[in-house]
Design a protein around this motif. Sequence first.
Motif, PDB file in Angstrom:
ATOM      1  N   ASP A 114       0.839  -1.213  -0.004  1.00  0.00           N
ATOM      2  CA  ASP A 114       0.039   0.063   0.070  1.00  0.00           C
ATOM      3  C   ASP A 114       0.859   1.079  -0.141  1.00  0.00           C
ATOM      4  N   PRO A 115       0.835   2.089  -0.904  1.00  0.00           N
ATOM      5  CA  PRO A 115       1.613   3.346  -0.912  1.00  0.00           C
ATOM      6  C   PRO A 115       1.456   4.353   0.228  1.00  0.00           C
ATOM      7  N   ARG A 116       0.277   4.259   0.972  1.00  0.00           N
ATOM      8  CA  ARG A 116       0.365   4.862   2.253  1.00  0.00           C
ATOM      9  C   ARG A 116       1.289   4.518   3.285  1.00  0.00           C
ATOM     10  N   LEU A 117       1.598   3.085   3.343  1.00  0.00           N
ATOM     11  CA  LEU A 117       2.772   2.430   3.996  1.00  0.00           C
ATOM     12  C   LEU A 117       4.090   3.148   3.852  1.00  0.00           C
ATOM     13  N   GLN A 118       4.205   3.183   2.418  1.00  0.00           N
ATOM     14  CA  GLN A 118       5.454   3.727   2.067  1.00  0.00           C
ATOM     15  C   GLN A 118       5.922   5.075   2.173  1.00  0.00           C
ATOM     16  N   ARG A 119       4.743   5.697   2.576  1.00  0.00           N
ATOM     17  CA  ARG A 119       5.137   7.454   3.088  1.00  0.00           C
ATOM     18  C   ARG A 119       5.835   7.259   4.520  1.00  0.00           C
ATOM     19  N   GLN A 164       6.187   3.815  11.202  1.00  0.00           N
ATOM     20  CA  GLN A 164       5.676   2.752  11.430  1.00  0.00           C
ATOM     21  C   GLN A 164       5.733   1.962  12.545  1.00  0.00           C
ATOM     22  N   LYS A 213      -0.251  11.227   6.979  1.00  0.00           N
ATOM     23  CA  LYS A 213       0.333  10.792   5.629  1.00  0.00           C
ATOM     24  C   LYS A 213      -0.603   9.578   5.290  1.00  0.00           C
ATOM     25  N   LEU A 214      -1.472   9.319   6.369  1.00  0.00           N
ATOM     26  CA  LEU A 214      -2.540   8.155   5.679  1.00  0.00           C
ATOM     27  C   LEU A 214      -3.893   8.697   5.443  1.00  0.00           C
ATOM     28  N   GLY A 215      -3.981  10.169   5.671  1.00  0.00           N
ATOM     29  CA  GLY A 215      -5.070  10.722   5.243  1.00  0.00           C
ATOM     30  C   GLY A 215      -6.213  10.595   6.178  1.00  0.00           C
ATOM     31  N   ALA A 222      -6.585   4.687  11.986  1.00  0.00           N
ATOM     32  CA  ALA A 222      -5.089   4.188  11.752  1.00  0.00           C
ATOM     33  C   ALA A 222      -4.987   2.882  12.514  1.00  0.00           C
ATOM     34  N   HIS A 280      -3.942  -4.245   7.254  1.00  0.00           N
ATOM     35  CA  HIS A 280      -2.482  -4.271   6.291  1.00  0.00           C
ATOM     36  C   HIS A 280      -1.470  -4.935   7.164  1.00  0.00           C
TER      37      HIS A 280
END
Length: 227
Positions: free
Chosen positions: A151-156, A162, A198-200, A207, A214
Motif C-alpha cells: 500500500d503506497p500509504r505505508l511507503q510514506r 511505522q 500521511k495516511l489521510g 489508523a 494491512h
Amino acid sequence: MEHGPAATVRVFLVDDHEIVRRGLRELLETVAEFEVVGEAGTAAEAMARIPAARPDVAIFDARLPDGSGIDVCREIRSQQPATRALILTSFDDERALSSAILAGAAGYLLKDIKGNGLIEAIKAVAAGQQLIGPADVERARRSWARETQADPRLQRLSPQEQRVLDHVAQGLTNREIGVALSLAEKTVKNYVTAVLGKLGMESRTQAAVFAVTHSVTAKPARPAPSS
C-alpha cells in the motif's frame, strides 16, 4: 439471461477506437443470432446509452479516454444485472483483472483473441456462463495480497512512524508508546499526528484498523512497563 438456439443476443460495444468498433460490428453481424444495438467511444457515452439499449451483453474496453470501462461495467451491472459484461483489452493487467472480477464482469479477454473465440465467448456469457474461472480468481487474489502489502500509504511512513503505528494498533497510549520506544510523550504525539496526516486519516481508531488490516502488526497488545 439464458437464450435458446434461435434467440437474438443484443450486444453493445464500448471502445474508444472507431476502427475497432467497426471491426467488431462487422464480425458480430456475420452471426445470425447477434444484433449490435449500440456503440460508445467514451465512458460518458456508454453510461448514457447502455441503459436505454438494454443489451444482453456489453463489451467494454478496459481503458477509455474519460475513465475506465471497468468502472462503467460496475455501474451498468448495478443498474441492470441482466446485462452480462465482457472486458476486452490489450493489457494483461492483474489489477484490471481484479477490478473486472469485483465489477461483476463475466469474462476478461485480450484483444488478440481470434474472431471465433470472441463469438463463442459472447454466446457463452449470454447463456449465463462465467468465463472468469478459478485460476483467474486465484491470480486476482495474489494481486490483492501484493497490493495490500505494498500500500503506497505505508511507503510514506518512516521506519519510526511505522513502529508508532504498530503500537497504536496495539491500543497503547502516547505515554505507553513513549516508554516502549524511549521517546518523550510529546514526541510520540507529533509522530501520531504525522502518521494520521500521511495516511489521510482523522483518528487513531482509523489508523489502528488500517494497521491491522494491512498486517502492519500481528502482535498482541502488551502491557506498558511500570513507571
